[in-house]
Design a protein around this motif. Structure first.
Motif, PDB file in Angstrom:
ATOM      1  N   GLN A 290       0.795  -1.195   0.007  1.00 35.79           N
ATOM      2  CA  GLN A 290      -0.120  -0.072  -0.063  1.00 35.79           C
ATOM      3  C   GLN A 290       0.894   1.230   0.153  1.00 35.79           C
ATOM      4  N   LEU A 291       1.800   1.178   0.878  1.00 37.17           N
ATOM      5  CA  LEU A 291       2.883   2.578   1.051  1.00 37.17           C
ATOM      6  C   LEU A 291       3.446   2.655  -0.400  1.00 37.17           C
ATOM      7  N   ALA A 292       3.922   1.562  -1.048  1.00 36.50           N
ATOM      8  CA  ALA A 292       4.672   1.625  -2.210  1.00 36.50           C
ATOM      9  C   ALA A 292       3.898   2.282  -3.313  1.00 36.50           C
ATOM     10  N   GLN A 293       2.644   1.758  -3.440  1.00 32.51           N
ATOM     11  CA  GLN A 293       1.626   2.313  -4.408  1.00 32.51           C
ATOM     12  C   GLN A 293       1.503   3.869  -4.022  1.00 32.51           C
ATOM     13  N   ASP A 305      13.590  -4.752  -5.732  1.00 35.56           N
ATOM     14  CA  ASP A 305      14.569  -5.698  -5.414  1.00 35.56           C
ATOM     15  C   ASP A 305      13.989  -7.247  -5.397  1.00 35.56           C
ATOM     16  N   ALA A 306      12.825  -7.198  -4.727  1.00 35.26           N
ATOM     17  CA  ALA A 306      12.321  -8.720  -4.497  1.00 35.26           C
ATOM     18  C   ALA A 306      12.155  -9.206  -5.866  1.00 35.26           C
ATOM     19  N   GLY A 307      11.388  -8.389  -6.639  1.00 31.22           N
ATOM     20  CA  GLY A 307      11.026  -8.755  -8.171  1.00 31.22           C
ATOM     21  C   GLY A 307      12.269  -9.409  -8.584  1.00 31.22           C
ATOM     22  N   ARG A 308      13.192  -8.624  -8.518  1.00 30.18           N
ATOM     23  CA  ARG A 308      14.359  -9.037  -9.301  1.00 30.18           C
ATOM     24  C   ARG A 308      14.871 -10.303  -8.963  1.00 30.18           C
ATOM     25  N   GLN A 309      14.914 -10.651  -7.674  1.00 27.53           N
ATOM     26  CA  GLN A 309      15.395 -11.830  -7.240  1.00 27.53           C
ATOM     27  C   GLN A 309      14.413 -13.052  -7.319  1.00 27.53           C
ATOM     28  N   GLY A 336       1.276  -5.439  -8.161  1.00 24.37           N
ATOM     29  CA  GLY A 336       1.281  -5.387  -9.534  1.00 24.37           C
ATOM     30  C   GLY A 336       2.574  -5.202 -10.168  1.00 24.37           C
ATOM     31  N   GLU A 337       2.382  -4.162 -11.031  1.00 22.46           N
ATOM     32  CA  GLU A 337       3.529  -3.805 -12.034  1.00 22.46           C
ATOM     33  C   GLU A 337       4.623  -3.364 -11.242  1.00 22.46           C
ATOM     34  N   LEU A 338       4.587  -2.918  -9.821  1.00 20.28           N
ATOM     35  CA  LEU A 338       5.836  -2.680  -9.233  1.00 20.28           C
ATOM     36  C   LEU A 338       6.720  -3.862  -8.953  1.00 20.28           C
ATOM     37  N   VAL A 339       6.026  -5.116  -8.996  1.00 24.36           N
ATOM     38  CA  VAL A 339       6.951  -6.306  -8.689  1.00 24.36           C
ATOM     39  C   VAL A 339       7.076  -7.025  -9.994  1.00 24.36           C
TER      40      VAL A 339
END
Ligand SMILES: [Zn+2]
Length: 389
Positions: A290-293, A305-309, A336-339
């Motif tokens: 939520q905070l990221a969005q 970074d989690a998405g990259r890993q 969503g797209e953030l990851v």
């Protein structure tokens, strides 16, 4: 049960009948042409079998259109049988009651700390199943089977949890036996990621596909693999344990005893640790998303970074199995797209180009319901046709 000798006319008819029933049951509803394509039976055979099943009240046939042409859709009759799904997550218990026509009749979720005690969890599950069957208006003897999801690998031979390190409060428990004994119903059991895969395959983002991987990122990281339309489990039930791919052999110690597993970089506990110092108050993965969005830079960075890993794990999976689609589920998928975008970048970077080109990485469409709907689908997939005929 049929006692015909194999190869006789009536045993062939029976086998064809079962193929048609299975195809309809797994798809929810199909046109007669789709049944013929899916089973390899001739249009005339399908038409005869559908007529027979309709006369016995096993299926219902409705007019529909397919590609602009009139067609007849076939689905199982709503009272052909009731299935129950029970999903234990690390922090919740969710139960659903549905019928073989793919209608969910009642569903509920409660918070539950599953690690504390298996007995407490099963007490709650037993009461919820009884309550929801009452709500749906069906007695227990209409239930064909119960699908049970647990957050850990299940040994396919013994039905025991494959690793007690993952659920310490469940040591010595055989989950399927425990629930079957309490409910007096047949129980089919599988791990939560396999059920998420089955849920998305039958009800969600994987409909119509034969090969996919479902990756669940929440407290832990797991995956369910569908190969040729079937869940691939491996003899110990640990196929798809993508969370324990080694990314750094000198990295943090994982709950599996190894070091630097993918899970030690992207599991919720590790992500929250990264943010605790400058995000006061109680942080959950849902709150981080939520905070990221809302634009919080630290949360966006941690998710990216989690998405990259995760993408490094997906690239390995892609090289080994060449799935058509990877479906992301669990709390982190809500980003969503953030990851998703960093996952795709990593796949492009680390996977064999031809395998990466065929792959689409998408979010699940079922959210937190994927596992419980997968539990319903597990019963539909494992049951024998004698329950219906
Ligand atoms: Zn590990």
């Amino acid at each position: 049960m049929s006692t015909d000798t194999p190869g006789s006319q009536s045993s062939l008819h029976r086998a064809n009948l079962e193929r048609v029933l299975r195809a309809v049951r797994m798809a929810g509803s199909l046109t007669q042409a789709e049944i013929a394509r899916g089973t390899g039976l001739s249009a005339a055979t399908v038409s005869n079998i559908v007529r027979e099943l309709k006369e016995s009240g096993t299926v219902v046939v409705a007019d529909t259109s397919s590609g602009g042409r009139r067609a007849r859709s076939v689905s199982l009759s709503g009272d052909a049988g009731i299935v129950v799904g029970v999903d234990f997550g690390h922090t919740h218990l969710r139960v659903a009651v549905g019928n073989l026509a793919h209608r969910v009749l009642a569903e509920e979720s409660e918070p539950l700390d599953v690690d504390v005690s298996a007995q407490q969890g099963f007490d709650r599950a037993e009461r919820m199943v009884e309550r929801l069957l009452g709500q749906a208006g069906f007695p227990a003897d209409k239930v064909i089977g119960v699908g049970l999801g647990v957050p850990g690998p299940i040994d396919q031979e013994t039905g025991a949890l494959g690793s007690t390190a993952i659920l310490p409060g469940w040591t010595g428990v055989t989950p399927g036996q425990e629930l079957a004994g309490r409910l007096g119903m047949p129980v089919h059991v599988d791990n939560d990621a396999n059920l998420g895969a089955l849920g998305e395959l039958v009800w969600g983002a994987g409909r119509g596909l034969g090969d996919l991987a479902y990756i669940k990122v929440a407290s832990g990281v797991g995956s369910g693999l569908v190969i040729n339309g079937q869940i691939y489990r491996g003899p110990g039930g640990t196929a798809g344990e993508i969370g324990h791919i080694t990314l750094d052999e000198a990295g943090p110690v994982c709950r599996c005893g190894n070091r630097g597993c993918l899970e030690t970089f992207v599991g919720s506990r590790y992500l929250l640790n990264l943010l605790n110092a400058n995000h006061p108050g109680e942080l959950t993965l849902g709150r981080v998303v939520q905070l990221a969005q809302q634009g919080d830079l630290g949360c966006r960075r941690v998710i990216a970074d989690a998405g990259r890993q995760i993408g490094m794990g997906v690239a390995t999976l892609c090289n080994l199995l060449n799935p058509r689609r990877v479906i992301l589920g669990g709390d982190l998928a809500e980003a969503g797209e953030l990851v998703l975008s960093p996952i795709r970048d990593s796949v492009a970077r680390y996977a064999i180009p031809s395998a990466a080109r065929q792959l689409s990485v998408v979010p699940g469409t079922l959210g937190g319901r994927a596992e419980v709907l997968g539990a319903l689908a597990l019963v539909m997939s494992e049951m024998s046709e004698t329950g219906v005929l």
